[in-house]
Motif scaffolding. Structure first.
Motif, mmCIF file in Angstrom:
data_model
loop_
_atom_site.group_PDB
_atom_site.id
_atom_site.type_symbol
_atom_site.label_atom_id
_atom_site.label_comp_id
_atom_site.label_asym_id
_atom_site.label_seq_id
_atom_site.Cartn_x
_atom_site.Cartn_y
_atom_site.Cartn_z
ATOM 1 N N GLU A 73 0.836 -1.198 0.000
ATOM 2 C CA GLU A 73 0.000 0.000 0.000
ATOM 3 C C GLU A 73 0.873 1.251 0.000
ATOM 4 N N GLY A 95 -8.615 -5.199 -7.747
ATOM 5 C CA GLY A 95 -8.256 -4.760 -6.404
ATOM 6 C C GLY A 95 -7.421 -3.514 -6.277
ATOM 7 N N VAL A 96 -6.684 -3.150 -7.331
ATOM 8 C CA VAL A 96 -5.826 -1.961 -7.263
ATOM 9 C C VAL A 96 -6.472 -0.813 -8.022
ATOM 10 N N ASP A 97 -5.850 0.370 -7.928
ATOM 11 C CA ASP A 97 -6.395 1.570 -8.561
ATOM 12 C C ASP A 97 -5.730 1.806 -9.913
ATOM 13 N N ALA A 124 -1.568 1.300 -5.331
ATOM 14 C CA ALA A 124 -2.142 0.648 -4.148
ATOM 15 C C ALA A 124 -2.154 1.684 -3.034
ATOM 16 N N SER A 139 -5.969 -0.708 -0.233
ATOM 17 C CA SER A 139 -5.927 -1.692 -1.321
ATOM 18 C C SER A 139 -5.454 -3.069 -0.903
ATOM 19 N N TRP A 143 -5.552 -10.462 -4.535
ATOM 20 C CA TRP A 143 -6.251 -10.168 -5.775
ATOM 21 C C TRP A 143 -5.695 -11.024 -6.907
#
Length: 323
Positions: A73, A95-97, A124, A139, A143
């Protein structure tokens, strides 16, 4: 294979702007640039023959599943996908941005043509409190990533051919495992294999072993691990001695589900050949099972383990790979 000279242009291709909300700013107003990553990696998509494709950190190491990607993160990661196959494909992360440019879908025009490359940008983020007082949990989690372009707009052909892998986001201070075993439950296989060719997860008693379980395909499964159990938390560990989170040794897995946990190998039960399998009976009967091997402190197999492995292989001698 595509010439590696193209990788010298990665820093140019990677000029995508990325941002995340801060505690005082909502997601509708991006703030922090991710054009300068903390790390950059290359991911190669390769044809493996017999209708199979895989991802690898080098062309020679492409495999099914692909390499497990890890972040912490607060990190920004650039992943440059080099498509050495003859079909359009992508990398789509859970799951991540990311912005729409890194969606990895036909919808957002972010597939990779044969012989070309594209840089996907992932962030993240750490847990924060939004301006309205609600909590953004961050985050961290277990994933996965997969193709979203080959065959259909949903990447059905890519997933069925083996284009998938694990994606782990850790929180600072999380316990780190000695070994990680990634198991993808797809159709009635683990990692497109059936027993006795399913992955053999090996450890020495006392090792901290991490399992990342991913669902793909059309079916629902249950993942069961013999002799070991975990808490139904983000890490698989209770938050403290008084944490009453449910303990599990069996968990339902649907398509695109993912979860993970850590166990101490052989804790309370000793070394041995410990089965993992789908507990849908017809699935396990079809070969959807594998072995978690726990060795002695000296790193050897007990005679009972050797006998159990021999019996297990004999009982699944019909095994072959499924597409």
């Amino acid at each position: 294979m595509r010439s590696r000279a193209v990788l010298g242009l990665i820093s140019i291709v990677a000029g995508l702007v990325w941002s995340v909300p801060t505690a005082a700013q909502d997601a509708v107003q991006p703030a922090q640039s991710c054009a300068d990553p903390d790390r950059s990696i290359s991911l190669f998509a390769e044809h493996l023959g017999k209708g199979r494709n895989g991802y690898g950190l080098t062309p020679e190491t492409a495999s099914i599943p692909g390499p497990t990607i890890e972040m912490e993160e607060g990190e920004c990661l650039h992943v440059t996908l080099v498509n050495d196959t003859f079909r359009k494909l992508s990398m789509h992360a859970h799951g991540v941005d990311y912005t729409v440019e890194s969606d990895g879908t036909p919808l957002n025009n972010s597939c990779v043509a044969p012989g070309r490359s594209r840089t996907y940008v992932f962030q993240a983020h750490l847990p924060t409190t939004r301006s309205d007082g609600t909590v953004d949990p961050g985050s961290a989690g277990y994933w996965h990533y997969h193709d979203h372009c080959l065959g259909t707009d949903h990447g059905t052909g890519g997933v069925k051919s083996g284009l998938f892998g694990g994606f782990i986001v850790r929180r600072p201070g999380d316990p780190l495992p000695e070994r990680t075993c990634v198991l993808t439950m797809i159709n009635t296989t683990f990692n497109l294999k059936i027993a006795p060719r399913t992955p053999r997860c090996e450890s020495t008693i006392g090792d901290r072993v991490e399992f990342l379980v991913i669902g793909h395909g059309e079916l629902f499964h249950t993942f069961h691990l013999h002799g070991h159990r975990w808490a139904d938390t983000r890490t698989g560990y209770p938050e403290g001695a008084l944490d009453n989170t449910q303990l599990l040794d069996n968990k339902t897995v649907g398509p695109a589900d993912s979860f993970g946990f850590q166990v101490v190998a052989g804790e309370h039960v000793g070394p041995g050949a410990w089965m993992y399998h789908c507990h849908v009976q017809s699935h396990s009967d079809a070969g959807m099972s594998g072995i978690f091997v726990v060795k002695t402190p000296e790193g050897t197999l007990t005679q009972q383990t050797v006998d159990a492995l021999r019996a297990w292989r004999k009982g699944h001698s019909h095994g072959h790979d499924h597409r």
